[in-house]
Design a protein around this motif. Sequence first.
Motif, mmCIF file in Angstrom:
data_model
loop_
_atom_site.group_PDB
_atom_site.id
_atom_site.type_symbol
_atom_site.label_atom_id
_atom_site.label_comp_id
_atom_site.label_asym_id
_atom_site.label_seq_id
_atom_site.Cartn_x
_atom_site.Cartn_y
_atom_site.Cartn_z
ATOM 1 N N ASN A 1 -1.505 -5.294 1.735
ATOM 2 C CA ASN A 1 -2.947 -5.153 1.632
ATOM 3 C C ASN A 1 -3.722 -6.453 1.751
ATOM 4 O O ASN A 1 -4.912 -6.427 2.010
ATOM 5 N N SER B 1 0.832 -1.189 0.000
ATOM 6 C CA SER B 1 0.000 0.000 0.000
ATOM 7 C C SER B 1 0.866 1.238 0.000
ATOM 8 O O SER B 1 2.061 1.196 0.200
ATOM 9 N N ASN C 1 -5.413 0.480 5.760
ATOM 10 C CA ASN C 1 -4.214 -0.345 5.628
ATOM 11 C C ASN C 1 -4.099 -1.330 6.789
ATOM 12 O O ASN C 1 -4.164 -0.939 7.959
#
Length: 441
Positions: free
Chosen positions: A41, A32, A166
């Motif tokens: 991710n 990410s 995240n």
Amino acid sequence: MLKRTTYTYLIAAALAFGAVACVPVEQQGQSSGSSAAGVQNELRYEDYIYADNIKSVQAYRASGTPQEVLQPPVIAIDQSQPILLEFDRLNTGPQRLIAKLVHCNADWTPSGLNETQYLSTFNEFFITDVQNSVNTRIPYVHYRFRVPRVKLSGNYLLVVSEEGGNLLLTRRLLVYQNGVVVAAKLGPPVGPGGRETRQPVEFNVFYPDFPIVNPTVDVKAVMRQNYRWDNAKSYRPTYVRDDQRRLEYVFFDPKDQFKGLSEFRVFDTRSLNFNDVGVQGINLQANPIEVNLEPDKSRQNAVYSQDPDINGQRIFGNKQYGNGEVNGDYTWVDFELNAPEAVPGPVYVLGALTDWRLQNDAKLTYDAARGVYAGRLLLKQGYYNYYYTLKPANAVATDESYFEGSHFETDNNYDILIYYRPPGTRADLLVGYQELFFNRK
């Protein structure tokens, strides 16, 4: 015993979810754009850390005692003591983080239950118990979270992420109901002595007041050694005694039994003013501080030694200032394992300090000139247990007994998990749980 009215409620709740079940997210192998280094991710249904700066994760059953961090994250559905999660985030300031729960089946795939069926509140919980580290060379933020109560038994995945989405970490949690009774029996020594010695555990499951329809298909049993998931074993009933409403689990194949291994190796860094157990030297001039452990050697052919340990776990602490949660500093810890020649596969440090995973930073490098495997880990001050393990070439499983040996006399914890999927449903409930202690000292 669980009454039939309670069972009827559980059946209804399990049946109420929609026709389309969730499936595990495929690993995308992408990073990410998060400010946290190394954030990934893809969601994994296991104990996993997704960001490089997340350290010292502990999930445990709160008991109000100094040793509560050694308890597994397992609670009864009607138990008032919660599961607590603690972790550090290095080199960053306080940020608002979010936790959520996912109900999973016995094989740790999502059950597909609607969130309202296992939670009484909205499935988004802000982690508000946050503290900055105090007088540490590596600054960090310490987070603490009390896991909310749930309405159904089973496996739960606790997911922690940034407010932007995240992923940071996931932990496996267990909530059980007392629907069946598990009666375990510790067997006598079997097999040859030395590294292959195993610890036989057999058990029965009694269900006099619990309506199990098709136990051969719908009942699954899982047994763990020292609360580990990396080598947990799953079983179907060996014998079904319908007239006695009893399931028997008897094991004839050695692979169905756990090796006893040896007591864990130990080191203690709770004080950096002197060399404690397992420590050979401390370099206070380095930043971070460097701790050199005493060189280790293989115990494959050694006799059993009754050394005290905490069965692979760790306890953070700072003997000088106390309150290890925020006063414990992070140090480099250097490992050395003597080996006259290279072994047939990579060698790793293993234990709760590596989440029982073969982590890249825990992989040791062989120094042929010195005849040692060496490596280092960045670890918070504490009392640690660990093993060395070999990953044989072309093998699926690791082999701790290669360096640690194996003994029937070793002190190990075992727990047994009994899952049941009611007819017509697609959700596994955890209907029985039992802990037992082999050679407890």
